[in-house]
Enzyme design. Structure first.
Site, PDB file in Angstrom:
ATOM      1  N   SER A 143     -36.125   2.500 -12.811  1.00 39.07           N
ATOM      2  CA  SER A 143     -36.389   1.820 -11.582  1.00 39.07           C
ATOM      3  C   SER A 143     -35.946   2.585 -10.298  1.00 39.07           C
ATOM      4  CB  SER A 143     -35.701   0.531 -11.652  1.00 39.07           C
ATOM      5  OG  SER A 143     -35.604  -0.083 -10.273  1.00 39.07           O
ATOM      6  N   TYR A 157     -27.935  -4.003 -12.638  1.00 39.41           N
ATOM      7  CA  TYR A 157     -29.163  -3.601 -12.825  1.00 39.41           C
ATOM      8  C   TYR A 157     -29.327  -2.243 -12.493  1.00 39.41           C
ATOM      9  CZ  TYR A 157     -34.340  -3.394 -12.663  1.00 39.41           C
ATOM     10  OH  TYR A 157     -35.720  -2.935 -12.921  1.00 39.41           O
TER      11      TYR A 157
HETATM   12  N1  LIG Z   1     -41.387  -5.255 -11.718  1.00 43.77           N
HETATM   13  C1  LIG Z   1     -40.883  -4.415 -10.745  1.00 43.77           C
HETATM   14  O1  LIG Z   1     -41.031  -4.626  -9.526  1.00 43.77           O
HETATM   15  C2  LIG Z   1     -39.996  -3.247 -11.517  1.00 43.77           C
HETATM   16  C3  LIG Z   1     -39.508  -2.252 -10.671  1.00 43.77           C
HETATM   17  C4  LIG Z   1     -38.832  -1.297 -11.225  1.00 43.77           C
HETATM   18  C5  LIG Z   1     -38.676  -1.223 -12.752  1.00 43.77           C
HETATM   19  N2  LIG Z   1     -39.365  -2.133 -13.492  1.00 43.77           N
HETATM   20  C6  LIG Z   1     -39.125  -1.895 -14.816  1.00 43.77           C
HETATM   21  O2  LIG Z   1     -40.384  -1.902 -15.448  1.00 43.77           O
HETATM   22  C7  LIG Z   1     -40.142  -2.829 -16.812  1.00 43.77           C
HETATM   23  C8  LIG Z   1     -41.388  -3.808 -16.986  1.00 43.77           C
HETATM   24  O3  LIG Z   1     -40.865  -4.490 -15.918  1.00 43.77           O
HETATM   25  P1  LIG Z   1     -41.914  -5.754 -15.595  1.00 43.77           P
HETATM   26  O4  LIG Z   1     -41.783  -5.937 -14.187  1.00 43.77           O
HETATM   27  O5  LIG Z   1     -43.165  -5.576 -16.407  1.00 43.77           O
HETATM   28  O6  LIG Z   1     -41.300  -7.161 -16.499  1.00 43.77           O
HETATM   29  P2  LIG Z   1     -41.901  -8.662 -17.317  1.00 43.77           P
HETATM   30  O7  LIG Z   1     -43.024  -8.953 -16.164  1.00 43.77           O
HETATM   31  O8  LIG Z   1     -40.424  -9.326 -17.083  1.00 43.77           O
HETATM   32  O9  LIG Z   1     -42.230  -8.015 -18.608  1.00 43.77           O
HETATM   33  C9  LIG Z   1     -41.236  -7.508 -19.296  1.00 43.77           C
HETATM   34  C10 LIG Z   1     -41.499  -7.342 -20.701  1.00 43.77           C
HETATM   35  O10 LIG Z   1     -40.627  -6.410 -21.552  1.00 43.77           O
HETATM   36  C11 LIG Z   1     -40.589  -7.343 -22.711  1.00 43.77           C
HETATM   37  N3  LIG Z   1     -39.145  -7.384 -23.010  1.00 43.77           N
HETATM   38  C12 LIG Z   1     -38.221  -8.106 -22.390  1.00 43.77           C
HETATM   39  N4  LIG Z   1     -36.891  -8.222 -22.926  1.00 43.77           N
HETATM   40  C13 LIG Z   1     -37.235  -7.754 -24.146  1.00 43.77           C
HETATM   41  C14 LIG Z   1     -36.575  -7.465 -25.501  1.00 43.77           C
HETATM   42  N5  LIG Z   1     -35.363  -7.950 -25.472  1.00 43.77           N
HETATM   43  N6  LIG Z   1     -37.216  -6.985 -26.529  1.00 43.77           N
HETATM   44  C15 LIG Z   1     -38.326  -6.555 -26.349  1.00 43.77           C
HETATM   45  N7  LIG Z   1     -39.170  -6.664 -25.281  1.00 43.77           N
HETATM   46  C16 LIG Z   1     -38.806  -7.372 -24.194  1.00 43.77           C
HETATM   47  C17 LIG Z   1     -41.036  -8.578 -22.344  1.00 43.77           C
HETATM   48  O11 LIG Z   1     -41.764  -9.321 -23.574  1.00 43.77           O
HETATM   49  P3  LIG Z   1     -41.024 -10.613 -24.126  1.00 43.77           P
HETATM   50  O12 LIG Z   1     -41.469 -11.620 -22.900  1.00 43.77           O
HETATM   51  O13 LIG Z   1     -41.875 -10.800 -25.263  1.00 43.77           O
HETATM   52  O14 LIG Z   1     -39.689 -10.640 -24.106  1.00 43.77           O
HETATM   53  C18 LIG Z   1     -42.370  -8.035 -21.423  1.00 43.77           C
HETATM   54  O15 LIG Z   1     -43.300  -7.765 -22.052  1.00 43.77           O
HETATM   55  C19 LIG Z   1     -38.729  -2.872 -16.985  1.00 43.77           C
HETATM   56  O16 LIG Z   1     -38.153  -1.941 -17.625  1.00 43.77           O
HETATM   57  C20 LIG Z   1     -38.266  -3.053 -15.366  1.00 43.77           C
HETATM   58  O17 LIG Z   1     -36.894  -3.061 -15.202  1.00 43.77           O
HETATM   59  C21 LIG Z   1     -40.045  -3.265 -13.008  1.00 43.77           C
END
Ligand SMILES: NC(=O)c1ccc[n+]([C@@H]2O[C@H](COP(=O)([O-])OP(=O)(O)OC[C@H]3O[C@@H](n4cnc5c(N)ncnc54)[C@H](OP(=O)(O)O)[C@@H]3O)[C@@H](O)[C@H]2O)c1
Length: 248
Positions: A143, A157
């Site tokens: 991130s 985080y």
């Molecule tokens: N969106 C942003 O602005 C942003 C910015 C910087 C970094 N990121 C990073 O990008 C990555 C994806 O984020 P996102 O925004 O796509 O989040 P999201 O919409 O909340 O999706 C998270 C994904 O991770 C899975 N997940 C969460 N906890 C899990 C666990 N304990 N075991 C297995 N799978 C798990 C979820 O599956 P389930 O629902 O099945 O648990 C879902 O498929 C993360 O690492 C996040 O920190 C996101």
């Protein structure tokens, strides 16, 4: 845009049921890879994604495994390699964001986020190493908060994502001699369930992004596809920001 760059490649994406992970699964399969992905709670989303991509002729496998659980994660990696006939690419995407001031953080919240965001990356990588050979790729989704924290409540985080960044650099050094690259993609604000572009923080984030808007999940998946492919072989140990200029 899609390519055939990943034909013959076999990839595991952690946390592929929703958000950025789901778009990475879509893009890697569209570019020709056979893909397994993990999920923990979102079985319905996982099943829908498998149905959507199977209909295109893609090879795609969903595996339920909690990233906070080392044994489940290791088993998922081995199952992915068994079902795909090997493994060339690991994308450590699963992550969670609990945002709270430091004095309101509970032990459970802390342990869970560290277990998923750091432990999940470590154990998936630890298990995948045995399957990865020359030319393989490890792509972590960190991130931009590892480098810039624009407001309170994000410190824990940010700490977990700083760990992902450091781990990526150390591992690049360690695995370089085996011909395996390790890179850390650092998204800025990307419109997902975790960080909706109509959410509480959205306007304040847009105000500090030079491009003035949230990114799309496809902005991340495009870079991941490039990193997974044959033309990125001399990129390793890099923190690659996809953030609309968040850090400038
Ligand atoms: N969106 C942003 O602005 C942003 C910015 C910087 C970094 N990121 C990073 O990008 C990555 C994806 O984020 P996102 O925004 O796509 O989040 P999201 O919409 O909340 O999706 C998270 C994904 O991770 C899975 N997940 C969460 N906890 C899990 C666990 N304990 N075991 C297995 N799978 C798990 C979820 O599956 P389930 O629902 O099945 O648990 C879902 O498929 C993360 O690492 C996040 O920190 C996101």
């Amino acid at each position: 845009m899609t390519t055939t760059n990943l034909a013959g490649r076999r990839a595991l994406v952690t946390g592929g049921s929703r958000g950025i992970g789901a778009e990475i699964v879509r893009r890697l399969t569209a570019d020709g890879a056979a893909v397994a992905f993990t999920y923990s709670a979102s079985a319905t989303y996982a099943e829908k994604l498998v149905a959507e991509l199977s209909a295109t002729g893609a090879t795609v496998v969903a595996i339920q495994a909690d990233a906070a659980d080392a044994a489940q994660t290791a088993a998922a990696v081995d199952r992915a390699a068994a079902e795909l006939g090997g493994l060339d690419v690991l994308v450590n995407n699963a992550g969670t964001a609990t945002l709270a001031p430091i004095d309101e953080f509970t032990a459970d919240q802390f342990d869970r986020m560290v277990a998923i965001n750091i432990g999940g990356v470590f154990w998936a990588t630890h298990s995948a190493i045995a399957h990865l050979g020359e030319g393989a790729r490890i792509i972590n989704i960190g991130s931009i908060n590892a480098d810039r924290v624009p407001g309170p409540g994000v410190s824990v985080y940010a700490m977990t994502k700083g760990a992902v960044s450091s781990f990526s650099r150390g591992l690049a050094r360690e695995l370089g001699p085996r011909g395996i690259t390790v890179n850390n993609v650092q998204p800025g604000p990307i419109n997902t369930d975790m960080n909706p572009d109509e959410g509480d923080f959205a306007e304040s984030l847009k105000a500090i992004v030079p491009l003035g808007r949230y990114g799309r999940t496809s902005d991340i998946s495009a870079l991941v596809s490039f990193l997974a492919g044959p033309e990125s072989g001399y990129i390793t140990g890099a923190n690659l920001n996809v953030d609309g200029g968040f850090t400038v």
